[in-house]
Design an enzyme around this catalytic site. Structure first.
Site, short mmCIF file in Angstrom:
data_model
loop_
_atom_site.label_atom_id
_atom_site.label_comp_id
_atom_site.label_asym_id
_atom_site.label_seq_id
_atom_site.Cartn_x
_atom_site.Cartn_y
_atom_site.Cartn_z
N HIS A 1 0.83 -1.21 0.00
CA HIS A 1 0.00 0.00 0.00
C HIS A 1 0.86 1.26 0.00
CE1 HIS A 1 -3.89 -2.03 1.67
NE2 HIS A 1 -3.51 -2.51 0.52
N GLU B 1 0.88 3.95 1.82
CA GLU B 1 1.39 4.42 3.12
C GLU B 1 2.63 3.65 3.53
OE1 GLU B 1 -3.22 4.31 3.51
OE2 GLU B 1 -1.66 3.25 2.40
N CYS C 1 -5.76 1.42 5.79
CA CYS C 1 -6.28 0.15 6.29
C CYS C 1 -5.63 -0.16 7.64
CB CYS C 1 -5.98 -0.98 5.29
SG CYS C 1 -4.23 -1.45 5.22
N CYS D 1 -1.75 -0.70 7.43
CA CYS D 1 -1.01 0.56 7.27
C CYS D 1 -1.10 1.40 8.54
CB CYS D 1 -1.53 1.34 6.07
SG CYS D 1 -1.07 0.56 4.50
#
Length: 163
Positions: free
Chosen positions: A75, A77, A101, A104
């Site tokens: 992801h 992040e 999420c 993250c």
């Protein structure tokens, strides 16, 4: 007299995050992130994509079926945190296109990032986003949705001499 139509710091850094998202090869969801110091200096950027060394032509981008992108994609992040190459992120802010999420959120908390500025919270009712908010609240990480009158930022890549 100075210009009055310049963008705010939040709009600028979210613009950088959205520009980073344009690097994503994901056909359905492009997410970008930008980590910024307390002094408004960009520390790192990231976008959702395959890990280094894993060809985005060989790994799946499907959202459904037996072999999906979900176990493979890093992801935005986490990519931004990893791309910081060990720089101190304590007290920093992260700008991200989509609310983080739960996985993250863990990385954000552990890295010392203290604030999240996000654009969309379209998965707010999912268990992973609820878990994310619970952990962020417990850890004292502030999160705020960017609300601005600026709807788009256009970049002109034509040199002045070619106009």
């Amino acid at each position: 007299m100075k210009r009055k139509d310049y963008i705010t710091w939040d709009e600028y850094f979210m613009g950088v995050a959205m520009l980073a998202a344009r690097r994503s090869k994901d056909p359905s969801t492009q997410v970008g992130a930008c980590i910024v110091s307390q002094d408004n200096i960009i520390i790192s950027t990231g976008y959702n994509g395959m890990p280094k060394g894993c060809s985005d032509d060989e790994f799946p981008w499907d959202r459904t079926g037996e072999d999906t992108k979900y176990p493979h994609v890093v992801h935005a992040e986490l990519n931004a945190i990893l791309n910081a190459n060990g720089r101190d992120l304590r007290g920093s802010r992260i700008y991200v296109a989509l609310f983080p999420c739960n996985e993250c959120a863990k990385a954000i908390i552990q890295s010392g990032i203290r604030e999240i500025c996000y654009l969309s919270d379209k998965y707010a009712d999912t268990p992973t986003t609820k878990a994310s908010k619970r952990m962020l609240d417990a850890a004292g990480v502030r999160y705020v949705q960017l609300r601005t009158d600026v709807k788009s930022i256009t970049l002109d890549l034509v040199p002045e001499e070619d106009k």
